[in-house]
Design a protein around this motif. Structure first.
Motif, mmCIF file in Angstrom:
data_model
loop_
_atom_site.group_PDB
_atom_site.id
_atom_site.type_symbol
_atom_site.label_atom_id
_atom_site.label_comp_id
_atom_site.label_asym_id
_atom_site.label_seq_id
_atom_site.Cartn_x
_atom_site.Cartn_y
_atom_site.Cartn_z
ATOM 1 N N TYR A 28 5.732 -1.549 0.517
ATOM 2 C CA TYR A 28 5.537 -0.147 0.151
ATOM 3 C C TYR A 28 4.951 -0.015 -1.248
ATOM 4 C CZ TYR A 28 6.587 4.781 -0.666
ATOM 5 O OH TYR A 28 6.491 6.119 -0.966
ATOM 6 N N GLU A 29 5.288 -0.953 -2.098
ATOM 7 C CA GLU A 29 4.851 -0.868 -3.495
ATOM 8 C C GLU A 29 3.344 -1.017 -3.664
ATOM 9 O OE1 GLU A 29 8.997 -1.846 -3.075
ATOM 10 O OE2 GLU A 29 7.195 -2.903 -2.368
ATOM 11 N N VAL A 30 2.653 -1.542 -2.663
ATOM 12 C CA VAL A 30 1.207 -1.756 -2.788
ATOM 13 C C VAL A 30 0.422 -0.902 -1.793
ATOM 14 C CG1 VAL A 30 1.453 -4.076 -3.736
ATOM 15 C CG2 VAL A 30 1.290 -3.767 -1.256
ATOM 16 N N LEU A 31 0.981 0.244 -1.408
ATOM 17 C CA LEU A 31 0.254 1.127 -0.480
ATOM 18 C C LEU A 31 -1.070 1.594 -1.076
ATOM 19 C CD1 LEU A 31 3.013 3.381 1.149
ATOM 20 C CD2 LEU A 31 1.747 1.473 2.148
ATOM 21 N N TRP A 32 -1.104 1.808 -2.361
ATOM 22 C CA TRP A 32 -2.358 2.222 -2.988
ATOM 23 C C TRP A 32 -3.401 1.110 -2.851
ATOM 24 C CZ3 TRP A 32 -6.006 5.172 -4.002
ATOM 25 C CH2 TRP A 32 -6.861 5.062 -5.103
ATOM 26 N N GLY A 33 -2.985 -0.120 -3.026
ATOM 27 C CA GLY A 33 -3.911 -1.238 -2.855
ATOM 28 C C GLY A 33 -4.399 -1.348 -1.420
ATOM 29 N N LYS A 34 -3.517 -1.162 -0.439
ATOM 30 C CA LYS A 34 -3.915 -1.222 0.971
ATOM 31 C C LYS A 34 -4.865 -0.080 1.314
ATOM 32 C CE LYS A 34 -0.930 -2.422 4.109
ATOM 33 N NZ LYS A 34 0.262 -2.479 4.990
ATOM 34 N N THR A 35 -4.605 1.106 0.756
ATOM 35 C CA THR A 35 -5.458 2.266 1.029
ATOM 36 C C THR A 35 -6.858 2.052 0.468
ATOM 37 O OG1 THR A 35 -3.548 3.744 1.026
ATOM 38 C CG2 THR A 35 -5.706 4.753 0.688
ATOM 39 N N LYS A 36 -6.933 1.521 -0.754
ATOM 40 C CA LYS A 36 -8.243 1.226 -1.345
ATOM 41 C C LYS A 36 -9.017 0.227 -0.487
ATOM 42 C CE LYS A 36 -6.545 0.029 -5.361
ATOM 43 N NZ LYS A 36 -6.502 -0.486 -6.761
ATOM 44 N N GLU A 37 -8.332 -0.841 -0.095
ATOM 45 C CA GLU A 37 -8.995 -1.877 0.700
ATOM 46 C C GLU A 37 -9.465 -1.331 2.044
ATOM 47 O OE1 GLU A 37 -8.150 -6.377 2.479
ATOM 48 O OE2 GLU A 37 -6.577 -5.306 1.381
ATOM 49 N N ALA A 38 -8.639 -0.496 2.651
ATOM 50 C CA ALA A 38 -8.992 0.065 3.961
ATOM 51 C C ALA A 38 -10.228 0.952 3.871
ATOM 52 C CB ALA A 38 -7.811 0.844 4.526
ATOM 53 N N PHE A 39 -10.257 1.865 2.914
ATOM 54 C CA PHE A 39 -11.395 2.778 2.798
ATOM 55 C C PHE A 39 -12.675 2.028 2.412
ATOM 56 C CE2 PHE A 39 -8.641 6.701 2.488
ATOM 57 C CZ PHE A 39 -9.283 7.383 3.501
ATOM 58 N N VAL A 40 -12.562 1.019 1.559
ATOM 59 C CA VAL A 40 -13.752 0.244 1.193
ATOM 60 C C VAL A 40 -14.290 -0.502 2.414
ATOM 61 C CG1 VAL A 40 -14.566 -1.738 -0.150
ATOM 62 C CG2 VAL A 40 -13.166 0.025 -1.244
ATOM 63 N N HIS A 41 -13.391 -1.093 3.203
ATOM 64 C CA HIS A 41 -13.820 -1.789 4.415
ATOM 65 C C HIS A 41 -14.524 -0.834 5.377
ATOM 66 C CE1 HIS A 41 -13.647 -4.695 7.738
ATOM 67 N NE2 HIS A 41 -13.325 -3.657 8.499
ATOM 68 N N ILE A 42 -13.971 0.365 5.548
ATOM 69 C CA ILE A 42 -14.584 1.348 6.446
ATOM 70 C C ILE A 42 -15.960 1.739 5.940
ATOM 71 C CG2 ILE A 42 -14.405 3.748 7.211
ATOM 72 C CD1 ILE A 42 -11.372 3.299 7.425
ATOM 73 N N HIS A 43 -16.093 1.929 4.635
ATOM 74 C CA HIS A 43 -17.395 2.299 4.084
ATOM 75 C C HIS A 43 -18.415 1.188 4.283
ATOM 76 C CE1 HIS A 43 -20.393 2.502 0.738
ATOM 77 N NE2 HIS A 43 -20.489 3.732 1.192
ATOM 78 N N GLU A 44 -17.992 -0.041 4.100
ATOM 79 C CA GLU A 44 -18.931 -1.154 4.209
ATOM 80 C C GLU A 44 -19.283 -1.492 5.654
ATOM 81 O OE1 GLU A 44 -16.980 -4.293 2.112
ATOM 82 O OE2 GLU A 44 -17.585 -3.558 0.128
ATOM 83 N N GLN A 45 -18.344 -1.331 6.572
ATOM 84 C CA GLN A 45 -18.543 -1.802 7.936
ATOM 85 C C GLN A 45 -18.683 -0.697 8.982
ATOM 86 O OE1 GLN A 45 -18.960 -5.061 8.442
ATOM 87 N NE2 GLN A 45 -18.491 -5.566 6.315
ATOM 88 N N MET A 46 -18.171 0.513 8.704
ATOM 89 C CA MET A 46 -18.040 1.507 9.769
ATOM 90 C C MET A 46 -18.508 2.909 9.373
ATOM 91 S SD MET A 46 -14.136 0.368 10.588
ATOM 92 C CE MET A 46 -13.711 -1.334 10.920
ATOM 93 N N ARG A 47 -19.169 3.052 8.254
ATOM 94 C CA ARG A 47 -19.494 4.397 7.769
ATOM 95 C C ARG A 47 -20.445 5.147 8.690
ATOM 96 N NH1 ARG A 47 -22.072 0.927 4.077
ATOM 97 N NH2 ARG A 47 -24.356 1.035 4.033
#
Length: 374
Positions: free
Chosen positions: A151-170
């Protein structure tokens, strides 16, 4: 009336035959039968005409009254009115024109108890759906993140998820919504809400909270529990500006939704007002009873205190077209499904729905906070 003659072996069994003076039938039978009198011909024509008139009248009445019959769930009387949808329902038109990619933040321990049930309910209405987790799953469209399941790194997971979506699925969608694995989304209502806005406007929507502590005027953030949706342009700005240390937190810790709000605000992405025309919330960070029942909690309840826009609880306080609820367990997902996609009420008049007017970016007005509580 001349006709072809046939000889009968036992003409007495057929009516209409006449016997001669020797007691024998004439032995001749016309295929066309007896001569039809003029009166009988007139009666036959009248009968046929009356039948045609009755059938036409019945068809006409059915056509005229078709608009008053209950419509199938997921359709609207606008389909056959001035909208020009033809055989396409409003939900189908919005599915095609307002493409939504859903991504759900989850962990392997919830794959079978939460995520799979989302796939079987509201998740199937997304144009695309992905589950952001730390392990693959053959039953789910997963994206494996490198961040740990804490739970403490939800911000890190959210950043990684949105960056991946932008790079691969935008290019797979126009809008990109993040949800938790205990969230329920009404995709039809989300698309309806987003329809007036161009995905090229840098904007995002959710349930607005006031920023706590020292912050700039009109700075707010969206509840992570009920989810928030970014336009394609907002996604681009976030992914490309995320590494600016003066605007976005580089560490992975701290509250995910708060840091998302700060980052987007500093990057110039607008925090949109997701309320309906009667200023009723469409995103809700708790279950429905929290919005419908007054007296369930006191005025010091955290929702009333931190909501950016004034929140009330009453039977008329929640939008008729809600988008999201939080704290929905896997069993309740199917209850929501039944009452919204299978349940019918006899005699309920169909709702006439019309698509809202498109909003240009220069016309966009976002109200300031009206919640006096602090």
């Amino acid at each position: 009336m001349a006709g072809e003659c046939i000889t009968l072996e036992n003409p007495s069994t057929y009516p209409g035959f006449h016997y001669n003076s020797n007691g024998f039938a004439s032995g001749k039978y016309y295929r066309s039968g007896q001569r039809i009198s003029t009166n009988r011909l007139v009666l036959l024509l009248l009968l046929l005409s009356s039948t045609l008139i009755v059938l036409y009248a019945y068809w006409d009445v059915m056509v005229l009254t078709a608009g008053t019959l209950p419509l199938a769930r997921g359709t609207s009387s606008v389909d056959s009115m001035e909208s020009g949808l033809g055989n396409e329902s409003l939900a189908e038109k919005l599915y095609r024109e307002v493409r939504v990619l859903c991504w759900v933040l989850t962990t392997p321990k919830y794959h079978k108890t939460r995520a799979i049930h989302i796939m079987r309910t509201w998740g199937k209405r997304c144009n695309k759906i992905y589950f952001m987790t730390s392990e693959p799953d053959d039953e789910l469209p997963t994206v494996v993140l490198t961040k740990p399941d804490r739970y403490e790194v939800l911000w890190g997971k959210t950043k990684e998820a949105f960056v991946h979506i932008h790079e691969q699925m935008r290019n797979e969608a126009d809008w990109f919504i993040k949800a938790d694995d205990d969230t329920y989304l009404f995709l039809e209502n989300l698309r309806y809400m987003l329809y007036p806005y161009s995905p090229e406007i840098p904007i995002y929507f959710g349930f607005n909270y006031k920023m706590v502590g020292t912050h700039q005027k009109n700075e707010s953030y969206m509840s992570g529990g009920s989810g928030y949706v970014l336009s394609r342009e907002a996604l681009r700005i976030f992914a490309e500006g995320l590494n600016d240390t003066s605007k976005c937190r580089q560490e992975d810790d701290h509250a995910e939704d708060v840091e998302m709000g700060k980052c987007l605000f500093n990057l110039g992405v607008k925090a949109g007002d997701s309320r309906d025309e009667q200023l009723r919330n469409r995103f809700y960070p708790v279950a429905p009873f929290g919005a419908l029942l007054s007296g369930n909690v006191g005025l010091d309840f955290w929702l009333y205190t931190y909501a950016y826009y004034n929140v009330r609880s009453c039977m008329d306080c929640l939008s008729e077209y809600p988008v999201a609820f939080h704290y929905v367990n896997s069993k309740q997902l199917y209850v929501y499904e039944y009452f919204n996609y299978q349940f019918q009420l006899s005699g309920r008049a169909p709702v006439v729905e019309r698509l809202p007017k498109k909003i240009r970016e220069e016309e966009l007005v976002i109200p300031e906070s009206d919640n006096p509580m602090s």
